[in-house]
Write a protein that holds these residues in place. Structure first.
Motif, PDB file in Angstrom:
ATOM      1  N   ASP A   1       0.858  -1.185   0.000  1.00  0.00           N
ATOM      2  CA  ASP A   1       0.000   0.000   0.000  1.00  0.00           C
ATOM      3  C   ASP A   1       0.893   1.233   0.000  1.00  0.00           C
ATOM      4  OD1 ASP A   1      -1.806   2.052   0.420  1.00  0.00           O
ATOM      5  OD2 ASP A   1      -3.067   0.875   1.773  1.00  0.00           O
ATOM      6  N   ALA A   2       0.938   1.917  -1.131  1.00  0.00           N
ATOM      7  CA  ALA A   2       1.794   3.100  -1.240  1.00  0.00           C
ATOM      8  C   ALA A   2       1.313   4.237  -0.360  1.00  0.00           C
ATOM      9  CB  ALA A   2       1.850   3.564  -2.692  1.00  0.00           C
ATOM     10  N   GLN A   3       0.032   4.230  -0.027  1.00  0.00           N
ATOM     11  CA  GLN A   3      -0.538   5.311   0.765  1.00  0.00           C
ATOM     12  C   GLN A   3      -0.261   5.137   2.255  1.00  0.00           C
ATOM     13  OE1 GLN A   3      -4.420   6.720  -0.479  1.00  0.00           O
ATOM     14  NE2 GLN A   3      -5.103   6.758   1.651  1.00  0.00           N
ATOM     15  N   ASP A   4      -0.396   3.917   2.749  1.00  0.00           N
ATOM     16  CA  ASP A   4      -0.145   3.638   4.165  1.00  0.00           C
ATOM     17  C   ASP A   4       1.136   2.815   4.285  1.00  0.00           C
ATOM     18  OD1 ASP A   4      -2.510   4.911   5.113  1.00  0.00           O
ATOM     19  OD2 ASP A   4      -3.670   3.195   4.411  1.00  0.00           O
ATOM     20  N   LEU A   5       2.234   3.455   3.992  1.00  0.00           N
ATOM     21  CA  LEU A   5       3.529   2.796   3.940  1.00  0.00           C
ATOM     22  C   LEU A   5       4.040   2.469   5.340  1.00  0.00           C
ATOM     23  CD1 LEU A   5       5.609   1.979   1.770  1.00  0.00           C
ATOM     24  CD2 LEU A   5       6.700   4.196   2.137  1.00  0.00           C
ATOM     25  N   THR A   6       4.625   1.289   5.476  1.00  0.00           N
ATOM     26  CA  THR A   6       5.222   0.875   6.747  1.00  0.00           C
ATOM     27  C   THR A   6       6.641   0.392   6.500  1.00  0.00           C
ATOM     28  OG1 THR A   6       4.454  -1.426   6.572  1.00  0.00           O
ATOM     29  CG2 THR A   6       2.955   0.158   7.621  1.00  0.00           C
ATOM     30  N   VAL A   7       7.313   0.040   7.589  1.00  0.00           N
ATOM     31  CA  VAL A   7       8.718  -0.356   7.502  1.00  0.00           C
ATOM     32  C   VAL A   7       8.901  -1.654   6.723  1.00  0.00           C
ATOM     33  CG1 VAL A   7       8.770  -1.720   9.625  1.00  0.00           C
ATOM     34  CG2 VAL A   7      10.840  -0.499   8.894  1.00  0.00           C
ATOM     35  N   ASP A   8       7.819  -2.375   6.458  1.00  0.00           N
ATOM     36  CA  ASP A   8       7.963  -3.625   5.695  1.00  0.00           C
ATOM     37  C   ASP A   8       8.345  -3.367   4.237  1.00  0.00           C
ATOM     38  OD1 ASP A   8       5.589  -2.780   4.535  1.00  0.00           O
ATOM     39  OD2 ASP A   8       4.579  -4.725   4.745  1.00  0.00           O
ATOM     40  N   ILE A   9       8.435  -2.099   3.836  1.00  0.00           N
ATOM     41  CA  ILE A   9       8.965  -1.785   2.513  1.00  0.00           C
ATOM     42  C   ILE A   9      10.384  -2.323   2.379  1.00  0.00           C
ATOM     43  CG2 ILE A   9       9.868   0.481   3.184  1.00  0.00           C
ATOM     44  CD1 ILE A   9       8.239  -0.328  -0.203  1.00  0.00           C
ATOM     45  N   ASP A  10      11.097  -2.432   3.489  1.00  0.00           N
ATOM     46  CA  ASP A  10      12.475  -2.949   3.456  1.00  0.00           C
ATOM     47  C   ASP A  10      12.541  -4.408   3.008  1.00  0.00           C
ATOM     48  OD1 ASP A  10      13.471  -0.519   4.268  1.00  0.00           O
ATOM     49  OD2 ASP A  10      13.769  -1.096   6.359  1.00  0.00           O
ATOM     50  N   ASP A  11      11.424  -5.116   3.087  1.00  0.00           N
ATOM     51  CA  ASP A  11      11.400  -6.521   2.682  1.00  0.00           C
ATOM     52  C   ASP A  11      11.269  -6.701   1.169  1.00  0.00           C
ATOM     53  OD1 ASP A  11      11.471  -7.162   5.388  1.00  0.00           O
ATOM     54  OD2 ASP A  11       9.281  -7.259   5.546  1.00  0.00           O
ATOM     55  N   VAL A  12      11.029  -5.609   0.456  1.00  0.00           N
ATOM     56  CA  VAL A  12      10.778  -5.704  -0.981  1.00  0.00           C
ATOM     57  C   VAL A  12      11.990  -6.257  -1.733  1.00  0.00           C
ATOM     58  CG1 VAL A  12      10.430  -4.329  -3.084  1.00  0.00           C
ATOM     59  CG2 VAL A  12       8.953  -3.986  -1.101  1.00  0.00           C
ATOM     60  N   ASP A  13      13.181  -5.872  -1.322  1.00  0.00           N
ATOM     61  CA  ASP A  13      14.383  -6.369  -2.000  1.00  0.00           C
ATOM     62  C   ASP A  13      14.414  -7.900  -1.986  1.00  0.00           C
ATOM     63  OD1 ASP A  13      17.145  -6.008  -3.176  1.00  0.00           O
ATOM     64  OD2 ASP A  13      17.675  -7.064  -1.335  1.00  0.00           O
ATOM     65  N   GLY A  14      14.196  -8.485  -0.810  1.00  0.00           N
ATOM     66  CA  GLY A  14      14.198  -9.941  -0.703  1.00  0.00           C
ATOM     67  C   GLY A  14      13.053 -10.575  -1.488  1.00  0.00           C
ATOM     68  N   GLU A  15      11.883  -9.943  -1.456  1.00  0.00           N
ATOM     69  CA  GLU A  15      10.738 -10.477  -2.199  1.00  0.00           C
ATOM     70  C   GLU A  15      11.000 -10.493  -3.698  1.00  0.00           C
ATOM     71  OE1 GLU A  15       6.822  -9.031  -1.210  1.00  0.00           O
ATOM     72  OE2 GLU A  15       7.458  -8.528   0.824  1.00  0.00           O
ATOM     73  N   VAL A  16      11.601  -9.428  -4.197  1.00  0.00           N
ATOM     74  CA  VAL A  16      11.899  -9.358  -5.628  1.00  0.00           C
ATOM     75  C   VAL A  16      12.915 -10.426  -6.016  1.00  0.00           C
ATOM     76  CG1 VAL A  16      12.980  -7.941  -7.427  1.00  0.00           C
ATOM     77  CG2 VAL A  16      11.281  -6.930  -5.884  1.00  0.00           C
ATOM     78  N   ARG A  17      13.935 -10.592  -5.187  1.00  0.00           N
ATOM     79  CA  ARG A  17      14.930 -11.637  -5.467  1.00  0.00           C
ATOM     80  C   ARG A  17      14.277 -13.014  -5.474  1.00  0.00           C
ATOM     81  NH1 ARG A  17      20.252  -9.561  -4.967  1.00  0.00           N
ATOM     82  NH2 ARG A  17      20.310  -7.494  -3.961  1.00  0.00           N
ATOM     83  N   ASP A  18      13.355 -13.252  -4.544  1.00  0.00           N
ATOM     84  CA  ASP A  18      12.657 -14.551  -4.494  1.00  0.00           C
ATOM     85  C   ASP A  18      11.777 -14.751  -5.725  1.00  0.00           C
ATOM     86  OD1 ASP A  18      13.822 -15.221  -2.088  1.00  0.00           O
ATOM     87  OD2 ASP A  18      12.103 -14.574  -0.871  1.00  0.00           O
ATOM     88  N   ILE A  19      11.096 -13.678  -6.147  1.00  0.00           N
ATOM     89  CA  ILE A  19      10.243 -13.766  -7.332  1.00  0.00           C
ATOM     90  C   ILE A  19      11.059 -14.181  -8.549  1.00  0.00           C
ATOM     91  CG2 ILE A  19       8.979 -12.351  -9.018  1.00  0.00           C
ATOM     92  CD1 ILE A  19       7.826 -10.798  -6.612  1.00  0.00           C
ATOM     93  N   ILE A  20      12.194 -13.544  -8.726  1.00  0.00           N
ATOM     94  CA  ILE A  20      13.034 -13.845  -9.888  1.00  0.00           C
ATOM     95  C   ILE A  20      13.600 -15.261  -9.796  1.00  0.00           C
ATOM     96  CG2 ILE A  20      15.171 -13.214 -11.086  1.00  0.00           C
ATOM     97  CD1 ILE A  20      14.553 -10.287 -10.279  1.00  0.00           C
ATOM     98  N   ARG A  21      13.995 -15.643  -8.602  1.00  0.00           N
ATOM     99  CA  ARG A  21      14.559 -16.981  -8.410  1.00  0.00           C
ATOM    100  C   ARG A  21      13.512 -18.065  -8.676  1.00  0.00           C
ATOM    101  NH1 ARG A  21      17.271 -15.835  -4.311  1.00  0.00           N
ATOM    102  NH2 ARG A  21      15.596 -16.035  -2.775  1.00  0.00           N
ATOM    103  N   ASN A  22      12.256 -17.799  -8.320  1.00  0.00           N
ATOM    104  CA  ASN A  22      11.215 -18.828  -8.419  1.00  0.00           C
ATOM    105  C   ASN A  22      10.411 -18.787  -9.709  1.00  0.00           C
ATOM    106  OD1 ASN A  22      11.859 -19.735  -5.813  1.00  0.00           O
ATOM    107  ND2 ASN A  22      10.472 -18.242  -4.872  1.00  0.00           N
ATOM    108  N   ASN A  23      10.493 -17.687 -10.446  1.00  0.00           N
ATOM    109  CA  ASN A  23       9.642 -17.544 -11.624  1.00  0.00           C
ATOM    110  C   ASN A  23      10.394 -17.369 -12.929  1.00  0.00           C
ATOM    111  OD1 ASN A  23       6.655 -17.221 -10.592  1.00  0.00           O
ATOM    112  ND2 ASN A  23       7.943 -16.067  -9.175  1.00  0.00           N
TER     113      ASN A  23
END
Length: 325
Positions: A107-129
């Protein structure tokens, strides 16, 4: 008595310099629309790399997703509605079966510190897809399109906004872009050459009745220039460019497409075609550029008078609809 002849030559040289500078500027800007795009050559030569588009469930963002898929990129589409994102993912998969499409929910509007997890999520997406095979065949994230944004209350006086209205507009149009870029910057550096494209607006010139939104687009322009300079100073091969956009016909926006009002995918295609032009902020679409020349060469008071008339008309239309509902 002043001898005007004394100043003839200096004034003539000044006039020639001004004319030459204007011609050079216009020629350079016009040339942007003739240069070939370096998008695929630089950022997807193997046709296996990935692009992430923020705010990709509708409008210009979905247009970018479509165009990137059409040009051979695997694409991660971002939005806040998981169900809608999955529907868009299926649409893209049906249209472009040879590429991978994945989703990122935030949620770009109600941003929280979990934005820091995006790097790992993107790496996982690429690794798995990615493409089945070696690690190299799965591609790398090389493109980030910061598109998410918008104004939910156009033609509104600043004093009429609530605290939540202001914070939401700033978060959508400024905060999210700088935060997700911060998080993904190291990955883009590792995968260099990389590209960060920030979608700006004609509103960055400073327009009334959309004060907060205009301010955030001014922020986007400055962020683009600063980040571009920072990557260059550090010797990092990450290109940063801003796309200036005027009116676009999108779903939910009651404006018909025309020569000066392109559809979202047309605008996105034009933006991707500007990659490699060598400038920090460019007009994405040729006819928007022609419109934008008025901001450089017409008197400011004339532009503001025209803008105020248009925005007041929108405001009156909204008030009339509100009364009739």
């Amino acid at each position: 008595m002043i001898d005007l002849g004394t100043y003839t030559k200096p004034l003539a040289y000044l006039g020639l310099f001004t004319l030459g500078n204007t011609v050079f500027s216009l020629t350079r800007q016009a040339t942007n629309f003739l240069l070939p795009s370096t998008l695929n050559k630089c950022y997807n030569p193997t046709q296996t790399n990935w692009a992430l588009v923020t705010g990709a469930t509708d409008g210009i963002g979905f247009g970018f997703a479509q165009e990137l898929c059409a040009r051979g990129f695997n694409v991660i589409i971002h939005g806040r509605n998981a169900e809608k994102l999955d529907r868009r993912r299926r649409e893209l998969n049906a249209l472009f079966p040879t590429v991978c499409v994945a989703v990122l929910v935030r949620d770009a509007q109600d941003l929280t510190v979990d934005i820091d997890d995006v790097d790992g999520e993107v790496r996982d997406i690429i690794r798995n897809n990615g493409t089945v095979g070696s690690k190299e065949d799965r591609g790398r994230l090389t493109v980030l399109i910061n598109n998410v944004g918008g104004e939910t209350r156009p033609s509104t006086l600043l004093k009429e906004y609530t605290f939540q209205d202001v914070q939401a507009t700033i978060s959508r149009n400024a905060t999210f872009a700088i935060q997700i870029t911060r998080v993904l910057a190291e990955q883009l550096e590792q995968n260099a050459p990389g590209l960060v494209m920030n979608v700006s607006s004609i509103a960055a010139f400073g327009l009334p009745y959309i004060t907060t939104y205009s301010s955030t687009k001014g922020f986007v322009d400055t962020f683009t220039k600063s980040l571009r300079a920072e990557f260059a100073a550090e010797g990092k091969k990450v290109e940063v460019m801003g796309l200036r956009v005027a009116e676009v016909s999108t779903a939910g926006y009651d404006v018909k497409s025309s020569l000066f009002v392109p559809e979202a995918r047309v605008l996105a295609a034009a933006g991707l075609d500007r990659v490699g032009c060598g400038q920090d902020i460019v007009w994405a679409y040729f006819w928007h550029w022609l419109q934008g020349l008025s901001f450089d060469y017409l008197p400011h008071w004339v532009l503001m008078k025209i803008t105020v008339m248009k925005l007041k008309a929108i405001r009156a239309d909204q008030e009339a609809k509100a009364k009739s509902s």
